[in-house]
Structures are given as structure tokens and as C-alpha cells.
Write a protein that holds these residues in place. Sequence first.
Motif, short mmCIF file in Angstrom:
data_model
loop_
_atom_site.label_atom_id
_atom_site.label_comp_id
_atom_site.label_asym_id
_atom_site.label_seq_id
_atom_site.Cartn_x
_atom_site.Cartn_y
_atom_site.Cartn_z
N TRP A 7 0.50 -1.13 -0.05
CA TRP A 7 0.04 -0.06 0.12
C TRP A 7 0.70 1.36 0.01
CZ3 TRP A 7 0.20 3.47 3.87
CH2 TRP A 7 0.51 3.08 5.17
N LYS A 8 2.14 1.20 0.47
CA LYS A 8 2.82 2.44 0.62
C LYS A 8 3.08 2.98 -0.88
CE LYS A 8 7.53 0.53 0.86
NZ LYS A 8 7.99 1.00 -0.45
N ASP A 9 3.17 2.23 -1.81
CA ASP A 9 3.48 2.49 -3.28
C ASP A 9 2.11 2.46 -4.00
OD1 ASP A 9 6.41 3.09 -2.80
OD2 ASP A 9 6.54 1.00 -2.91
N ALA A 10 0.99 2.40 -3.60
CA ALA A 10 -0.19 2.35 -4.25
C ALA A 10 -0.58 3.81 -4.56
CB ALA A 10 -1.48 1.72 -3.34
N ALA A 11 -1.30 3.86 -5.72
CA ALA A 11 -1.83 5.04 -6.28
C ALA A 11 -2.91 5.58 -5.58
CB ALA A 11 -2.70 4.93 -7.71
N PHE A 12 -3.55 4.77 -4.61
CA PHE A 12 -4.47 5.32 -3.52
C PHE A 12 -5.21 3.95 -2.79
CE2 PHE A 12 -7.02 4.72 -7.60
CZ PHE A 12 -7.84 3.72 -7.02
N VAL A 13 -5.43 4.12 -1.88
CA VAL A 13 -5.87 2.99 -0.94
C VAL A 13 -7.59 3.23 -0.81
CG1 VAL A 13 -6.25 1.80 1.20
CG2 VAL A 13 -3.94 2.56 0.52
N LEU A 14 -8.32 2.40 -1.12
CA LEU A 14 -9.82 2.27 -0.84
C LEU A 14 -10.01 1.63 0.25
CD1 LEU A 14 -11.59 2.36 -4.35
CD2 LEU A 14 -12.60 1.71 -2.20
N THR A 15 -10.63 1.94 1.33
CA THR A 15 -10.82 1.41 2.53
C THR A 15 -12.27 1.71 3.31
OG1 THR A 15 -9.64 0.53 4.48
CG2 THR A 15 -9.63 2.86 4.12
N ASP A 16 -12.53 0.63 4.08
CA ASP A 16 -13.50 1.23 5.30
C ASP A 16 -12.69 0.91 6.74
OD1 ASP A 16 -13.38 -1.81 5.59
OD2 ASP A 16 -15.69 -1.63 5.09
N SER A 17 -11.41 0.65 6.69
CA SER A 17 -10.65 0.37 7.95
C SER A 17 -10.39 1.77 8.73
CB SER A 17 -9.36 -0.16 7.61
OG SER A 17 -8.21 0.05 8.53
N GLY A 18 -10.47 1.42 9.93
CA GLY A 18 -10.29 2.82 10.60
C GLY A 18 -8.53 2.92 10.76
N GLY A 19 -7.90 1.88 10.98
CA GLY A 19 -6.32 2.04 11.12
C GLY A 19 -5.85 2.48 9.80
N LEU A 20 -6.21 1.90 8.46
CA LEU A 20 -5.39 2.43 7.30
C LEU A 20 -5.81 3.89 7.08
CD1 LEU A 20 -5.73 -0.25 4.68
CD2 LEU A 20 -3.73 1.03 5.22
#
Length: 384
Positions: A294-307
Motif C-alpha cells: 500500500w505504501k506505493d499504491a496510487a490510492f487506498v480504498l478502505t473502510d478500515s479505521g487504522g488504514l
Amino acid sequence: MLIETLPFQAARHACPSPQRAVHLVAGARPNFMKIAPLVRALRAHNGALGFKLIHTGQHYDRQLNDVFFEELGIPAPDELLAAGSGTHAQQTAKIMLGFEAWCEREEPDLVLVVGDVNSTLACALVAKKLGIRVAHVEAGLRSRDMTMPEEVNRVVTDAISDFLFVTERSGVRNLLAEGRPRAAIHHVGHVMVDNLMYQCGQLAGTDTLRFVSSALKRRLRRYGVVTLHRASNVDTPEALARVATALRLVARRIPLVFPVHPRTRANLERFNIVFGDAVLLTGPMAYMDFLNLWKDAAFVLTDSGGLQEETTALGVPCITVRENTERPVTVEEGTNVLAGTDPERVQLEAFKILDGESKHGRRPALWDGKAAERIVAILHEVLA
Ligand code: UD1
């Protein structure tokens, strides 16, 4: 009854153990990254304060569990309660029964719980009713959505905790508004960011070639990362179908990698939902492997709190697929955008990022890798 309990309590106070001990509770995956820096800080404090680690067994699969202990450098727990899965009442009750027996036997000087999972609530409740002081790490966060089991856990845990360790200013405001005493509230920063910074250092010295994520990165070059496991997004066919539509729309422009949580995996099969070839499903990933992804992703799509928080800490664009967030600093100061669950809105936010219009955030106050040290210093002062 009274006659039986009096000598026990008197003995406890008259004869404190030579070394005071904090009993740390961990139960589910998001707890482990918060416990790891606390263990490091307690050890670095010259052993002035002892600790024990209790694993409630809320999560038990190797992929959600053992791999995190190994990678994050958490010692084997002193006690495993093996509570396992079940309804909320079953799970909470099993943890409470096991933890009550542990507390009666071991007499912790203080019980420290982290986050907002059922283990957090269950152990805080047990300790408080036995007259043991409770510290809550990640206190004060509020989504104001009481249909979220985590919000119920947060509100109740904070109402009974003696030490409230807060990650962001909104937490201080929320706790004061709920009448919690100022002296109990400590804005210390975020232990999860401590862990993230530590693990980024570890990752830099790791041969990542064996990682699943490395192979994916070589193959895809540019990609988005998805994690979805909230009950509100995955527990009904309608909600999961809406999420799947959003992912299919976004995946028209960029491949998505989606490490699937067991809850989501079970429901995808149950509701017969498919995403198409541009959404690559994997099993849950170990911490480092996932960080490397994830550190090199274009974006993160999530419902996590921590992320939401970890992406803000590293400056990676984040799209949150929820109607609310209990972590507003990630939106106000960080890289997080609250997109809601409408597929077209999610698509719009993803495409904005792909078109170079992502938010430039900054790291919130005290997210500096030293939160665990601050917490241990405070606990040392009160317990010494
Ligand atoms: C829990 C937390 C949630 C957190 C999430 C992180 C609560 C109320 N929810 O949700 O806040 O974000 O952990 O993962 O505490 N299962 C397995 N293997 C396991 C554990 C669970 O297969 O090791 C499956 C079981 O079918 C179980 C389901 O996942 O019924 C849900 O597990 P549970 O612990 O109840 O909730 P999570 O969705 O994991």
C-alpha cells in the motif's frame, strides 16, 4: 460475601508485588500493531514497570494472528483465552469469563486495552468491576454512529476508563463533552504510527523479493489497494453489491489489489458476488507484505479505521468507503477523503486522484513515533 472479599482486597493493597505490572490486552488483528510499540517502550523503560500480555483469542487464524506476533516482535502471550468467534454477546461473554478468572488469579495493577474491538470492551468492563484501574489507548474517537459495534465499544470503554490516551485533538474534545475529567485525558499521539514508523525502518532492511506484494507490484506497476470488512459494507447482499459496483467502476482505469478479510470472503461466496479480472483478490496479508503493497499504491480504498490513519501518516491518498469517520483529523489534515458508499462518488474520488488531483496532507500533531514512550512514562509515574 463481604467478609470473604475484605481480606483479599486488604492483602492486595498492603502487600503490593515488588514490581508493578501492566496487563496488556490484545485480541484482534488491529490490536497487535498497537501493542507492539507499548511492549518495546515497557522493555526500554529498564523494566521499571513489569507487563503481562493476554490474548483473548478473538482472532485465531494464522494469517490474522501468528504472523503479526512474529513480524511485529510481540512476545508470546502469558495467557490465551481462546474466546473465538460468535455473536457479539457470545464473544464478549466468553472473553469476560476468561479474563475475570485471569484477573482474580493474577491481580493486575492496571489493565491496558487498545482500540475498539469486542476484546477492548470486555476486558475493560471486567477490570473495572474488580476495582482494577483501566487505561484505554485510542480513546475519544467518535463516529456518532451507534449502529457500529465499534462505536458502542468506544463509548462504553471510555466511560469507565481511568486513563484516556488520545490520538487526535477531536478525541480530547469528545471526552470533555462527555464529562470525562480533564486530568484523565492525555493527548499522546498514536501508537499505531509508532509501529508504522518502526516497521518502515525494518522494511528498508528487508529482502522483499519473497513477498506476494513484490510480485504484484512488478506485474501491475500502477495499482490501487482495497480493504473492506465493516459489517455495514459486507454483511448484506445489497451493501456488498454496491461496493462491488464501485470497485468495478474504478477498476476500469486501474487494477485493484484486494486482500480479503475472512468475514468479507465468506459473504462474497454466500451472496455470489464477483468483481471481474481487474480486481485481484488475495488472502489476508502479513503486516510487512501489506505495507510494502500500500505504501506505493496510487490510492487506498478502505473502510478500515487504522488504514485511514496509516495512509495519512505516510502521505498516501485514501478514499474511505463509509458515511462517517471517527478519525476526522485524517480528513481535516491528512490525505483521507470520506466518499460514502455511492459507487459513482467513489469512482469520482478515485479518478480525481488518477488525474493528479489528490490531497496533500500533513502528519497530525504528535504522530511522531513516540506515543508509546509517553504512555509508559505516565503509567510509570502513577504506578511507581
Ligand atoms: C473485528 C472487529 C473490527 C476490526 C476487525 C479487524 C469487533 C466488533 N470487530 O471484526 O472492529 O476492524 O476485527 O479484523 O470486535 N474469522 C476467521 N478467522 C479469525 C477471526 C474471524 O475466519 O481468526 C471470521 C469468522 O467467521 C468470524 C468473522 O470472521 O465470525 C468475524 O470475526 P469477528 O472477530 O467477529 O469480527 P471481525 O469482522 O474480524
